[in-house]
Design a protein around this motif. Structure first.
Motif, short mmCIF file in Angstrom:
data_model
loop_
_atom_site.label_atom_id
_atom_site.label_comp_id
_atom_site.label_asym_id
_atom_site.label_seq_id
_atom_site.Cartn_x
_atom_site.Cartn_y
_atom_site.Cartn_z
N UNK A 6 0.85 -1.42 0.07
CA UNK A 6 0.05 -0.05 0.05
C UNK A 6 0.85 1.05 -0.06
N UNK A 7 2.24 1.10 0.32
CA UNK A 7 3.22 2.33 0.36
C UNK A 7 2.95 3.30 -0.54
N UNK A 8 3.17 2.77 -1.91
CA UNK A 8 3.24 3.96 -2.96
C UNK A 8 2.03 4.97 -2.91
N UNK A 9 0.78 4.24 -3.04
CA UNK A 9 -0.45 5.05 -2.91
C UNK A 9 -0.54 5.90 -1.72
N UNK A 10 -0.13 5.46 -0.54
CA UNK A 10 -0.31 6.31 0.66
C UNK A 10 0.73 7.30 0.85
N UNK A 11 1.90 6.95 0.28
CA UNK A 11 2.79 8.05 0.42
C UNK A 11 2.58 9.25 -0.60
N UNK A 12 2.13 8.64 -1.73
CA UNK A 12 1.97 9.56 -3.02
C UNK A 12 0.91 10.71 -2.50
N UNK A 13 -0.24 10.15 -1.84
CA UNK A 13 -1.23 10.77 -1.44
C UNK A 13 -0.96 11.96 -0.13
N UNK A 65 -3.51 -2.17 -11.84
CA UNK A 65 -2.99 -2.55 -10.65
C UNK A 65 -3.09 -1.48 -9.72
N UNK A 66 -3.28 -0.12 -10.26
CA UNK A 66 -3.55 0.82 -9.42
C UNK A 66 -5.04 0.93 -8.75
N UNK A 67 -6.06 0.43 -9.65
CA UNK A 67 -7.09 0.57 -9.34
C UNK A 67 -7.46 -0.72 -8.32
N UNK A 68 -6.62 -1.76 -8.51
CA UNK A 68 -6.66 -2.83 -7.42
C UNK A 68 -6.29 -2.38 -6.35
N UNK A 69 -5.21 -1.70 -6.02
CA UNK A 69 -4.64 -1.09 -4.67
C UNK A 69 -5.68 -0.26 -4.33
N UNK A 70 -6.21 0.70 -5.01
CA UNK A 70 -7.29 1.62 -4.48
C UNK A 70 -8.37 0.96 -3.90
N UNK A 71 -8.76 -0.17 -4.35
CA UNK A 71 -9.90 -0.91 -4.04
C UNK A 71 -9.75 -1.33 -2.58
N UNK A 107 -11.54 11.62 -8.07
CA UNK A 107 -10.45 12.06 -7.16
C UNK A 107 -10.34 11.36 -5.96
N UNK A 108 -8.93 11.11 -5.72
CA UNK A 108 -8.60 10.27 -4.49
C UNK A 108 -7.93 11.14 -3.51
N UNK A 109 -8.39 10.53 -2.32
CA UNK A 109 -7.57 11.28 -1.05
C UNK A 109 -7.48 10.66 0.05
N UNK A 110 -6.57 10.77 0.97
CA UNK A 110 -6.69 10.12 2.33
C UNK A 110 -8.03 10.47 3.01
N UNK A 111 -8.32 9.48 4.01
CA UNK A 111 -9.39 9.81 4.81
C UNK A 111 -8.64 10.37 6.18
N UNK A 112 -9.35 10.65 7.01
CA UNK A 112 -8.79 11.12 8.43
C UNK A 112 -8.13 9.90 9.04
N UNK A 113 -8.56 8.66 8.71
CA UNK A 113 -7.90 7.56 9.23
C UNK A 113 -6.66 7.24 8.58
N UNK A 114 -6.53 7.66 7.30
CA UNK A 114 -5.48 7.48 6.47
C UNK A 114 -4.52 8.45 6.88
#
Length: 156
Positions: free
Chosen positions: A43-50, A71-77, A98-105
């Motif tokens: 999950x790191x690449x998506x979380x770090x990027x966001x 692959x990106x969509x799979x990670x996002x799901x 548009x994708x963004x981190x939640x408060x939990x994220x």
């Protein structure tokens, strides 16, 4: 003790890199766990990027992390299921999400930052060899962009 793959040299570079990647991910998972963090290294690449770029489209995330769109969509799901990210429709283009981190994220990123500092120190020490791995990876990635493996093999 060496094995056939170790002895096969350059022919097994992909296998050896995969083996190294698997070990780093496995150790990374244990580092997160030992610091009380429930986090999958994939999950790191998506979380770090966001974390660095708070609102991105799916395509923009794929470009940033260098993964294919599927692959990106799979990670996002997976991340959405974990409630670490959320998506909303782009007001300018309703087809775009548009994708963004939640408060939990965001809280997770906050908890992970001291762990990332430890990881940077440990990984720098690990790769700081005569043939520095990060520098070598950057050099090979540049070579692949200008004239890749397939191109070179077809030219022979």
């Amino acid at each position: 003790m060496t094995n056939v793959i170790d002895e096969s040299g350059i022919l097994a570079i992909s296998t050896r890199l995969q083996r190294l990647s698997d070990q780093l991910r496995k150790d990374g998972l244990q580092i997160y766990k030992s610091n009380g963090i429930d986090f999958e290294p994939k999950w790191f690449p998506v979380i770090y990027t966001l974390h660095l770029k708070p609102v991105l489209s799916v395509v923009e995330i794929a470009v940033e992390i260098g993964y294919s769109h599927p692959s990106t969509i799979s990670l996002l799901k997976e991340l959405e299921k974990q409630k670490l990210i959320r998506s909303k429709k782009d007001k300018a283009d309703e087809r775009k999400r548009l994708i963004q981190l939640t408060e939990k994220g965001k809280a997770l990123v906050n908890d992970m930052q001291p762990v990332w500092q430890k990881m940077v120190i440990a990984l720098t020490d690990l790769t700081n060899t005569k043939n520095n791995l990060m520098k070598a990876i950057e050099e090979v990635e540049q070579q692949m962009k200008s004239f890749g493996f397939l191109d070179r093999a077809l030219q022979l």
